[in-house]
Design a protein around this motif. Sequence first.
Motif, PDB file in Angstrom:
ATOM      1  N   UNK A  45       0.822  -1.201   0.000  1.00  0.00           N
ATOM      2  CA  UNK A  45       0.000   0.000   0.000  1.00  0.00           C
ATOM      3  C   UNK A  45       0.859   1.255   0.000  1.00  0.00           C
ATOM      4  N   UNK A  46       1.910   1.264   0.783  1.00  0.00           N
ATOM      5  CA  UNK A  46       2.799   2.429   0.836  1.00  0.00           C
ATOM      6  C   UNK A  46       3.457   2.633  -0.519  1.00  0.00           C
ATOM      7  N   UNK A  47       3.927   1.562  -1.112  1.00  0.00           N
ATOM      8  CA  UNK A  47       4.586   1.672  -2.421  1.00  0.00           C
ATOM      9  C   UNK A  47       3.599   2.159  -3.478  1.00  0.00           C
ATOM     10  N   UNK A  48       2.399   1.630  -3.467  1.00  0.00           N
ATOM     11  CA  UNK A  48       1.365   2.070  -4.416  1.00  0.00           C
ATOM     12  C   UNK A  48       1.044   3.536  -4.224  1.00  0.00           C
ATOM     13  N   UNK A  49       0.936   3.960  -2.986  1.00  0.00           N
ATOM     14  CA  UNK A  49       0.645   5.370  -2.705  1.00  0.00           C
ATOM     15  C   UNK A  49       1.765   6.271  -3.201  1.00  0.00           C
ATOM     16  N   UNK A  50       3.000   5.846  -3.075  1.00  0.00           N
ATOM     17  CA  UNK A  50       4.124   6.651  -3.553  1.00  0.00           C
ATOM     18  C   UNK A  50       4.117   6.756  -5.069  1.00  0.00           C
ATOM     19  N   UNK A  51       3.801   5.669  -5.744  1.00  0.00           N
ATOM     20  CA  UNK A  51       3.734   5.695  -7.207  1.00  0.00           C
ATOM     21  C   UNK A  51       2.651   6.664  -7.656  1.00  0.00           C
ATOM     22  N   UNK A  52       1.499   6.616  -7.018  1.00  0.00           N
ATOM     23  CA  UNK A  52       0.403   7.526  -7.358  1.00  0.00           C
ATOM     24  C   UNK A  52       0.801   8.969  -7.067  1.00  0.00           C
ATOM     25  N   UNK A  53       1.492   9.196  -5.965  1.00  0.00           N
ATOM     26  CA  UNK A  53       1.923  10.551  -5.619  1.00  0.00           C
ATOM     27  C   UNK A  53       2.888  11.114  -6.659  1.00  0.00           C
ATOM     28  N   UNK A  54       3.815  10.302  -7.132  1.00  0.00           N
ATOM     29  CA  UNK A  54       4.762  10.749  -8.159  1.00  0.00           C
ATOM     30  C   UNK A  54       4.021  11.091  -9.447  1.00  0.00           C
ATOM     31  N   UNK A  55       3.085  10.244  -9.842  1.00  0.00           N
ATOM     32  CA  UNK A  55       2.293  10.512 -11.050  1.00  0.00           C
ATOM     33  C   UNK A  55       1.472  11.788 -10.884  1.00  0.00           C
ATOM     34  N   UNK A  56       0.940  12.009  -9.691  1.00  0.00           N
ATOM     35  CA  UNK A  56       0.144  13.210  -9.429  1.00  0.00           C
ATOM     36  C   UNK A  56       1.004  14.465  -9.507  1.00  0.00           C
ATOM     37  N   UNK A  57       2.202  14.416  -8.953  1.00  0.00           N
ATOM     38  CA  UNK A  57       3.120  15.566  -9.025  1.00  0.00           C
ATOM     39  C   UNK A  57       3.477  15.859 -10.484  1.00  0.00           C
ATOM     40  N   UNK A  58       3.800  14.825 -11.235  1.00  0.00           N
ATOM     41  CA  UNK A  58       4.167  15.013 -12.641  1.00  0.00           C
ATOM     42  C   UNK A  58       2.997  15.618 -13.412  1.00  0.00           C
ATOM     43  N   UNK A  59       1.786  15.126 -13.159  1.00  0.00           N
ATOM     44  CA  UNK A  59       0.596  15.652 -13.830  1.00  0.00           C
ATOM     45  C   UNK A  59       0.369  17.117 -13.450  1.00  0.00           C
ATOM     46  N   UNK A  60       0.540  17.442 -12.186  1.00  0.00           N
ATOM     47  CA  UNK A  60       0.357  18.826 -11.742  1.00  0.00           C
ATOM     48  C   UNK A  60       1.365  19.759 -12.408  1.00  0.00           C
ATOM     49  N   UNK A  61       2.589  19.304 -12.551  1.00  0.00           N
ATOM     50  CA  UNK A  61       3.613  20.123 -13.202  1.00  0.00           C
ATOM     51  C   UNK A  61       3.319  20.315 -14.686  1.00  0.00           C
ATOM     52  N   UNK A  62       2.722  19.310 -15.315  1.00  0.00           N
ATOM     53  CA  UNK A  62       2.421  19.373 -16.749  1.00  0.00           C
ATOM     54  C   UNK A  62       1.133  20.125 -17.056  1.00  0.00           C
ATOM     55  N   UNK A  63       0.322  20.403 -16.040  1.00  0.00           N
ATOM     56  CA  UNK A  63      -0.969  21.070 -16.245  1.00  0.00           C
ATOM     57  C   UNK A  63      -0.849  22.571 -16.072  1.00  0.00           C
ATOM     58  N   UNK A  64      -1.594  23.292 -16.877  1.00  0.00           N
ATOM     59  CA  UNK A  64      -1.620  24.748 -16.753  1.00  0.00           C
ATOM     60  C   UNK A  64      -2.403  25.119 -15.500  1.00  0.00           C
ATOM     61  N   UNK A  65      -1.901  26.099 -14.789  1.00  0.00           N
ATOM     62  CA  UNK A  65      -2.542  26.597 -13.571  1.00  0.00           C
ATOM     63  C   UNK A  65      -2.844  28.080 -13.751  1.00  0.00           C
ATOM     64  N   UNK A  66      -3.668  28.611 -12.894  1.00  0.00           N
ATOM     65  CA  UNK A  66      -4.014  30.032 -12.970  1.00  0.00           C
ATOM     66  C   UNK A  66      -2.786  30.918 -12.737  1.00  0.00           C
ATOM     67  N   UNK A  67      -1.821  30.408 -12.007  1.00  0.00           N
ATOM     68  CA  UNK A  67      -0.647  31.197 -11.629  1.00  0.00           C
ATOM     69  C   UNK A  67       0.611  30.872 -12.439  1.00  0.00           C
ATOM     70  N   UNK A  68       0.523  29.879 -13.356  1.00  0.00           N
ATOM     71  CA  UNK A  68       1.684  29.573 -14.186  1.00  0.00           C
ATOM     72  C   UNK A  68       1.270  28.723 -15.384  1.00  0.00           C
ATOM     73  N   UNK A  69       2.124  28.722 -16.393  1.00  0.00           N
ATOM     74  CA  UNK A  69       1.890  27.894 -17.572  1.00  0.00           C
ATOM     75  C   UNK A  69       2.328  26.450 -17.290  1.00  0.00           C
ATOM     76  N   UNK A  70       1.843  25.545 -18.091  1.00  0.00           N
ATOM     77  CA  UNK A  70       2.250  24.145 -17.957  1.00  0.00           C
ATOM     78  C   UNK A  70       3.722  23.999 -18.327  1.00  0.00           C
ATOM     79  N   UNK A  71       4.399  23.089 -17.662  1.00  0.00           N
ATOM     80  CA  UNK A  71       5.799  22.815 -17.965  1.00  0.00           C
ATOM     81  C   UNK A  71       5.891  21.757 -19.062  1.00  0.00           C
TER      82      UNK A  71
END
Length: 69
Positions: free
Chosen positions: A11-37
Amino acid sequence: MTTCIQQPYTQVRSNRVIAVADVFDALRSERAYRLALSPQEAYRLAYAQALPPWMLDALVREVGLLHVV
């Protein structure tokens, strides 16, 4: 059958994998305060933020972003 010892680790390993994917997705998505990377910028920033390199590499491999690394 999963034992009590194996289940929390999985469960911990699965949660870490999901967290990494979520961070990468957040960085690639455009936000109100910055453009997508770009994928390259997102990878470099995630790597610099001390996310597990093996997880980032697995994400890049699985998603097919081979040109990133």
